[in-house]
Motif scaffolding. Structure first.
Motif, mmCIF file in Angstrom:
data_model
loop_
_atom_site.group_PDB
_atom_site.id
_atom_site.type_symbol
_atom_site.label_atom_id
_atom_site.label_comp_id
_atom_site.label_asym_id
_atom_site.label_seq_id
_atom_site.Cartn_x
_atom_site.Cartn_y
_atom_site.Cartn_z
ATOM 1 N N ASP A 80 -2.126 -0.568 2.685
ATOM 2 C CA ASP A 80 -1.682 0.535 3.543
ATOM 3 C C ASP A 80 -0.220 0.877 3.284
ATOM 4 O OD1 ASP A 80 -4.162 0.827 4.708
ATOM 5 O OD2 ASP A 80 -3.687 -0.431 6.442
ATOM 6 N N ASP A 81 0.604 -0.137 3.127
ATOM 7 C CA ASP A 81 2.026 0.075 2.849
ATOM 8 C C ASP A 81 2.210 0.726 1.479
ATOM 9 O OD1 ASP A 81 4.768 -0.144 3.595
ATOM 10 O OD2 ASP A 81 4.968 -1.930 2.317
ATOM 11 N N ARG A 84 1.389 4.385 1.780
ATOM 12 C CA ARG A 84 2.473 5.055 2.490
ATOM 13 C C ARG A 84 3.651 5.310 1.553
ATOM 14 N NH1 ARG A 84 7.100 3.589 4.219
ATOM 15 N NH2 ARG A 84 6.721 1.374 3.909
ATOM 16 N N GLN A 87 2.799 8.048 -0.941
ATOM 17 C CA GLN A 87 2.845 9.363 -0.300
ATOM 18 C C GLN A 87 4.285 9.816 -0.068
ATOM 19 O OE1 GLN A 87 0.287 8.443 3.037
ATOM 20 N NE2 GLN A 87 -1.405 9.579 2.133
ATOM 21 N N GLU A 88 5.161 8.894 0.301
ATOM 22 C CA GLU A 88 6.576 9.241 0.481
ATOM 23 C C GLU A 88 7.186 9.712 -0.834
ATOM 24 O OE1 GLU A 88 8.670 5.929 2.198
ATOM 25 O OE2 GLU A 88 7.621 6.126 4.117
#
Length: 139
Positions: A80-81, A84, A87-88
Motif C-alpha cells: 500500500d505504501d 502511494r 502515485q505521488e
C-alpha cells in the motif's frame, strides 16, 4: 521487494515529451529567465547538449520508460505504501508539466517551479531530474 503477477513499468510518449522539454528550454533562454541571484536558468550550450543526447538514436525511442530501479528503490514499508509513493511520483510529474504549460502559455514562471529548478540545477542537464518530468509525457 514485492511480487507482482505481471511486469511493472510506467511508459510515456518519448517524442511529445522531448518536444515539450525543448519548447520549455528554448523559452527559458529566449526570455532570459534567471534565478533570484541573477544567474540564467539555462544556457544555450546545455540546451543543445540535452537535445543532442535525447535525439541520439541510442537514447531515443517511441516510449520513455521510468526505470524499474527508480520504482523499486522507493522506501516503501508495504505494498500500500509502495502504491502511494508511486502515485505521488506520478502526480509530481503531472504538476511539473502543468506548471511548464502555464509558463509556455503566459510567459510567467511560477516561483515554485523556479525554486525547484534552482534546487535541482546541479546536474549535467542544468535542470535537475525535473527535466525528466517533461520528457516523461504521461498523456
Amino acid at each position: 521487494m514485492f511480487t507482482f503477477e505481471s511486469d511493472l513499468a510506467i511508459i510515456g510518449d518519448f517524442n511529445s515529451g522531448v518536444d515539450l522539454l525543448h519548447n520549455f528550454m528554448k523559452t527559458l533562454i529566449d526570455q532570459n529567465v534567471c534565478y533570484p541571484n541573477g544567474t540564467p536558468c539555462l544556457t544555450t550550450e546545455i540546451m543543445e547538449n540535452t537535445m543532442n543526447f535525447l535525439h541520439n538514436d541510442e537514447n531515443s525511442g517511441k516510449y520513455f520508460l521510468l526505470e524499474p530501479g527508480e520504482i523499486f528503490e522507493m522506501d516503501a514499508l508495504d505494498l500500500d505504501d509502495f502504491i502511494r509513493l508511486l502515485q505521488e511520483n506520478i502526480e509530481t510529474i503531472k504538476n511539473t508539466k502543468n506548471q511548464v504549460q502555464i509558463f509556455l502559455e503566459t510567459g510567467q514562471i511560477s516561483q515554485n517551479l523556479l525554486k525547484r529548478m534552482q534546487d535541482e540545477a546541479s546536474d549535467y542537464w542544468g535542470l535537475g531530474d525535473f527535466s525528466e518530468h517533461l520528457y516523461f509525457d504521461l498523456t
